[in-house]
Design an enzyme around this catalytic site. Structure first.
Site, PDB file in Angstrom:
ATOM      1  N   ARG A 123      44.209  34.184  54.481  1.00 13.24           N
ATOM      2  CA  ARG A 123      43.181  35.007  53.836  1.00 13.24           C
ATOM      3  C   ARG A 123      42.792  34.423  52.479  1.00 13.24           C
ATOM      4  NH1 ARG A 123      44.998  40.526  52.455  1.00 13.24           N
ATOM      5  NH2 ARG A 123      43.211  40.125  51.144  1.00 13.24           N
ATOM      6  N   ILE A 179      40.609  54.417  45.683  1.00 15.78           N
ATOM      7  CA  ILE A 179      39.337  53.996  45.062  1.00 15.78           C
ATOM      8  C   ILE A 179      38.720  55.164  44.279  1.00 15.78           C
ATOM      9  CG2 ILE A 179      38.757  52.069  46.596  1.00 15.78           C
ATOM     10  CD1 ILE A 179      36.799  54.033  48.018  1.00 15.78           C
ATOM     11  N   ASP A 180      39.613  56.105  43.861  1.00  7.86           N
ATOM     12  CA  ASP A 180      39.116  57.284  43.140  1.00  7.86           C
ATOM     13  C   ASP A 180      38.382  56.910  41.845  1.00  7.86           C
ATOM     14  OD1 ASP A 180      41.743  56.415  42.451  1.00  7.86           O
ATOM     15  OD2 ASP A 180      41.987  58.174  41.186  1.00  7.86           O
ATOM     16  N   LEU A 181      38.846  55.862  41.162  1.00 14.16           N
ATOM     17  CA  LEU A 181      38.196  55.485  39.897  1.00 14.16           C
ATOM     18  C   LEU A 181      36.792  54.935  40.139  1.00 14.16           C
ATOM     19  CD1 LEU A 181      41.247  53.742  38.144  1.00 14.16           C
ATOM     20  CD2 LEU A 181      40.432  56.087  37.851  1.00 14.16           C
ATOM     21  N   CYS A 200      47.682  49.842  52.191  1.00 14.24           N
ATOM     22  CA  CYS A 200      47.841  48.442  52.560  1.00 14.24           C
ATOM     23  C   CYS A 200      49.268  48.049  52.219  1.00 14.24           C
ATOM     24  CB  CYS A 200      46.828  47.557  51.853  1.00 14.24           C
ATOM     25  SG  CYS A 200      47.205  47.278  50.146  1.00 14.24           S
ATOM     26  N   ARG A 242      46.665  52.062  46.833  1.00 19.24           N
ATOM     27  CA  ARG A 242      45.394  51.476  46.403  1.00 19.24           C
ATOM     28  C   ARG A 242      44.195  52.391  46.615  1.00 19.24           C
ATOM     29  NH1 ARG A 242      45.340  45.130  47.827  1.00 19.24           N
ATOM     30  NH2 ARG A 242      44.105  44.947  45.958  1.00 19.24           N
ATOM     31  N   ARG A 254      40.197  45.006  51.871  1.00 20.02           N
ATOM     32  CA  ARG A 254      39.829  46.111  50.991  1.00 20.02           C
ATOM     33  C   ARG A 254      38.691  45.759  50.036  1.00 20.02           C
ATOM     34  NH1 ARG A 254      42.562  50.234  49.248  1.00 20.02           N
ATOM     35  NH2 ARG A 254      41.711  49.649  47.243  1.00 20.02           N
ATOM     36  N   VAL A 309      52.014  47.376  38.409  1.00 22.31           N
ATOM     37  CA  VAL A 309      50.639  47.533  38.912  1.00 22.31           C
ATOM     38  C   VAL A 309      50.596  48.125  40.328  1.00 22.31           C
ATOM     39  CG1 VAL A 309      48.443  46.347  39.336  1.00 22.31           C
ATOM     40  CG2 VAL A 309      49.893  45.630  37.428  1.00 22.31           C
ATOM     41  N   LYS A 325      39.329  32.961  44.960  1.00 22.03           N
ATOM     42  CA  LYS A 325      39.055  33.997  45.966  1.00 22.03           C
ATOM     43  C   LYS A 325      38.512  35.259  45.304  1.00 22.03           C
ATOM     44  CE  LYS A 325      42.476  36.807  47.647  1.00 22.03           C
ATOM     45  NZ  LYS A 325      42.056  38.221  47.612  1.00 22.03           N
ATOM     46  N   ASN A 326      39.205  35.715  44.264  1.00 19.25           N
ATOM     47  CA  ASN A 326      38.856  37.015  43.688  1.00 19.25           C
ATOM     48  C   ASN A 326      37.579  36.988  42.855  1.00 19.25           C
ATOM     49  OD1 ASN A 326      40.974  38.150  44.983  1.00 19.25           O
ATOM     50  ND2 ASN A 326      42.316  38.286  43.192  1.00 19.25           N
TER      51      ASN A 326
HETATM   52  C1  UD1 Z   1      42.564  43.098  42.386  1.00 20.14           C
HETATM   53  C2  UD1 Z   1      42.865  41.821  43.128  1.00 20.14           C
HETATM   54  C3  UD1 Z   1      44.334  41.762  43.551  1.00 20.14           C
HETATM   55  C4  UD1 Z   1      45.236  42.001  42.338  1.00 20.14           C
HETATM   56  C5  UD1 Z   1      44.834  43.290  41.618  1.00 20.14           C
HETATM   57  C6  UD1 Z   1      45.599  43.512  40.330  1.00 20.14           C
HETATM   58  C7  UD1 Z   1      40.772  41.340  44.186  1.00 20.14           C
HETATM   59  C8  UD1 Z   1      39.994  41.213  45.457  1.00 20.14           C
HETATM   60  N1  UD1 Z   1      42.020  41.732  44.292  1.00 20.14           N
HETATM   61  O1  UD1 Z   1      42.762  44.191  43.303  1.00 20.14           O
HETATM   62  O2  UD1 Z   1      44.582  40.461  44.090  1.00 20.14           O
HETATM   63  O3  UD1 Z   1      46.568  42.116  42.789  1.00 20.14           O
HETATM   64  O4  UD1 Z   1      43.437  43.239  41.264  1.00 20.14           O
HETATM   65  O5  UD1 Z   1      45.419  42.441  39.460  1.00 20.14           O
HETATM   66  O6  UD1 Z   1      40.285  41.035  43.118  1.00 20.14           O
HETATM   67  N2  UD1 Z   1      43.836  52.102  41.345  1.00 20.14           N
HETATM   68  C9  UD1 Z   1      43.666  53.465  41.458  1.00 20.14           C
HETATM   69  N3  UD1 Z   1      42.411  53.948  41.687  1.00 20.14           N
HETATM   70  C10 UD1 Z   1      41.320  53.139  41.797  1.00 20.14           C
HETATM   71  C11 UD1 Z   1      41.498  51.748  41.667  1.00 20.14           C
HETATM   72  C12 UD1 Z   1      42.776  51.255  41.435  1.00 20.14           C
HETATM   73  O7  UD1 Z   1      44.624  54.233  41.378  1.00 20.14           O
HETATM   74  O8  UD1 Z   1      40.209  53.643  42.017  1.00 20.14           O
HETATM   75  C13 UD1 Z   1      45.192  51.559  41.125  1.00 20.14           C
HETATM   76  C14 UD1 Z   1      45.657  50.727  42.326  1.00 20.14           C
HETATM   77  O9  UD1 Z   1      46.230  51.536  43.335  1.00 20.14           O
HETATM   78  C15 UD1 Z   1      46.660  49.803  41.667  1.00 20.14           C
HETATM   79  C16 UD1 Z   1      46.071  49.569  40.275  1.00 20.14           C
HETATM   80  O10 UD1 Z   1      45.157  50.626  40.052  1.00 20.14           O
HETATM   81  O11 UD1 Z   1      47.899  50.429  41.552  1.00 20.14           O
HETATM   82  C17 UD1 Z   1      45.370  48.232  40.107  1.00 20.14           C
HETATM   83  O12 UD1 Z   1      44.312  48.147  41.020  1.00 20.14           O
HETATM   84  P1  UD1 Z   1      43.016  47.237  40.777  1.00 20.14           P
HETATM   85  O13 UD1 Z   1      43.070  46.586  39.434  1.00 20.14           O
HETATM   86  O14 UD1 Z   1      41.822  48.055  41.097  1.00 20.14           O
HETATM   87  O15 UD1 Z   1      43.216  46.127  41.881  1.00 20.14           O
HETATM   88  P2  UD1 Z   1      42.160  45.610  42.927  1.00 20.14           P
HETATM   89  O16 UD1 Z   1      40.842  45.412  42.258  1.00 20.14           O
HETATM   90  O17 UD1 Z   1      42.219  46.437  44.165  1.00 20.14           O
END
Ligand code: UD1
Length: 431
Positions: free
Chosen positions: A411, A125-127, A118, A123, A94, A341, A22-23
């Site tokens: 999903r 998306i600032d990064l 969620c 979660r 997302r 995480v 999926k991912n």
């Molecule tokens: C992806 C996976 C999800 C998995 C997660 C961690 C997909 C579609 N989903 O989610 O199944 O559980 O990786 O392995 O691939 N964060 C920030 N700011 C940002 C981005 C992330 O603070 O801009 C934080 C998030 O809130 C979270 C952590 O970083 O606490 C990890 O997030 P991230 O690795 O980005 O996970 P996703 O890509 O959303």
């Protein structure tokens, strides 16, 4: 409302084949936007999230044809003339935000609904946004949407040709989504981009290999420092999606709970090695047969408690945390899980405790006191992996378990109930 009804305590045995990841599928679908001609993806899982991403692409006016029986998906991005990911779709999934990098790179602009919270945490998306700024874009928020545009494209001229500029991006955390969005954005930026503290996930490498097959120049994907040299165009391609490690992990736990001998095909040991080694520590007989097959036998002897700490890859995957918790809940003694995480990933614990488990949450730690057995109960799927965990608990429990809100499970798991039934589980889907 759809539910799973499970009559527990059946022995599982036989072979099960793992679907495409999926991912990976979702990212490759988003990345297809960058191509100048048709992309064909094989081994695409027939799951709800793939349908949602197809909807997102169709909203942008891409042509998308999914043949679920053949697990084949064709995307023609040449007709894309809209740059907006609407709230209904981003709220539903997302991962829709992953169209932002490709749209920004190819067309110089994108408008994307703010995802919001969620079930597993805030979660942000600032990064992602900070990285887009590093590459020369400006972001502003208006009416619940983030508008990003390459600076010289502020006049909002479509296809003005303004390009992102390669840059050095230092991520505060190795976010998988941010790494992938920025890697896609950088592929057609002018010059060289370096992403430091990048995610090393196997699906991130699959995405890089896919982009390379389209003509992108990406080095060192799979390390914490990815280098991308921007190219002018990317072409259509045909690509086979890697197998889903989290689905493999889910079936490994099903077999560890109730299996005599289960052979899991299309499962890559090295992608979930830390998880498999943890199960060896528990005392499960698990081995890689070398041909992308993992064989699991539940041994009759006593199993051991363990400590687990989730971390970005190659650490223990957070997605398998609720799944392994079910096994630990029936191993006598104390096991401890630390979730590093996502801040809200213990939502399933109350439901599991209603089935007789004894788990206490202390901050981001779960203290699990193993019980003799679980007993079937009506329970709810809170999110995708928590939902799968409830099904696993039902397989191991005495009596009947009814899992509601299974749209979360659908999903991300292709034919979940029929794959489990094929191994001997008594599970049915009722509507
Ligand atoms: C992806 C996976 C999800 C998995 C997660 C961690 C997909 C579609 N989903 O989610 O199944 O559980 O990786 O392995 O691939 N964060 C920030 N700011 C940002 C981005 C992330 O603070 O801009 C934080 C998030 O809130 C979270 C952590 O970083 O606490 C990890 O997030 P991230 O690795 O980005 O996970 P996703 O890509 O959303």
């Amino acid at each position: 409302m759809k539910k799973y009804i499970i009559r527990g305590n059946k022995t599982l045995s036989g072979n099960v084949r793992i679907s495409g990841a999926k991912n990976s599928a979702l990212k490759l679908m988003a990345a297809s936007i960058l191509a100048n001609s048709k992309v064909t993806l094989q081994n695409v899982p027939d799951i709800e999230d793939v349908n949602t991403m197809a909807e997102v692409l169709k909203t942008l006016n891409a042509k998308v044809v999914f043949k679920p029986q053949k697990n084949r998906l064709e995307i023609d991005p040449s007709s894309i003339n809209s740059f907006e990911a609407p709230y209904e779709l981003v709220r539903k999934m997302r991962a829709s935000v992953l169209v932002a990098g490709p749209l920004l790179s190819k067309f110089g602009r994108v408008k994307i609904a703010i995802p919001g919270g969620c079930n597993i945490g805030a979660r942000q998306i600032d990064l992602h946004l900070k990285g887009f700024e590093n590459l020369g874009a400006e972001n502003y928020v208006e009416h619940g949407y983030i508008n990003c545009a390459v600076k010289s494209d502020k006049a909002k001229v479509i296809n003005s040709g303004s390009k992102l500029k390669g840059s050095i991006i230092n991520l505060d955390f190795p976010s998988r989504g941010a790494t992938e969005n920025l890697m896609m954005a950088a592929c057609m930026a002018e010059g060289k981009t370096v992403i430091n503290n990048a995610a090393r996930e196997t699906e991130t490498v699959d995405l890089a290999n896919f982009l390379i097959s389209m003509g992108a120049q990406i080095d060192r994907a799979g390390t914490d420092c990815i280098e991308i040299n921007g190219v002018k165009t990317l072409k259509g391609t045909e690509y086979r999606i890697m197998p889903d490690s989290i689905e493999a992990g889910t079936f490994i736990i099903a077999a560890s709970l109730c299996g005599s001998k289960v052979v899991i095909e299309n499962a890559i040991w090295k992608n979930i090695e830390i998880f498999c080694l943890k199960l060896k520590e528990v005392g499960i007989d698990i081995e890689s047969r070398g041909d992308n097959t993992i064989v699991v036998r539940r041994l009759a002897n006593t199993l051991n408690t363990v400590y687990i700490s989730t971390l970005p890859y190659p650490g223990f995957p957070t997605d398998l945390q609720p799944i392994i918790a079910v096994l630990l809940s029936v191993i006598p003694g104390i096991s401890i899980i630390t979730e590093n995480v996502f801040e809200n990933r213990f939502m399933y614990v109350d439901e599991l405790n209603r089935m007789g488990a004894n788990i206490k949450i202390d901050g981001h730690h779960a203290v699990i006191k193993g019980v003799k057995n679980l007993s079937g109960a009506p329970v709810k799927a809170f999110d995708l992996r928590a939902g799968a965990a409830m099904v696993l608990a039902g397989l191991a429990a005495d009596g009947i378990t009814e899992v509601s809100d299974i749209h979360h499970i659908q999903r991300g798991y292709e034919n979940f109930e029929s794959k489990l039934a094929g191994l001997g589980a008594d599970i049915s889907l009722v509507t």
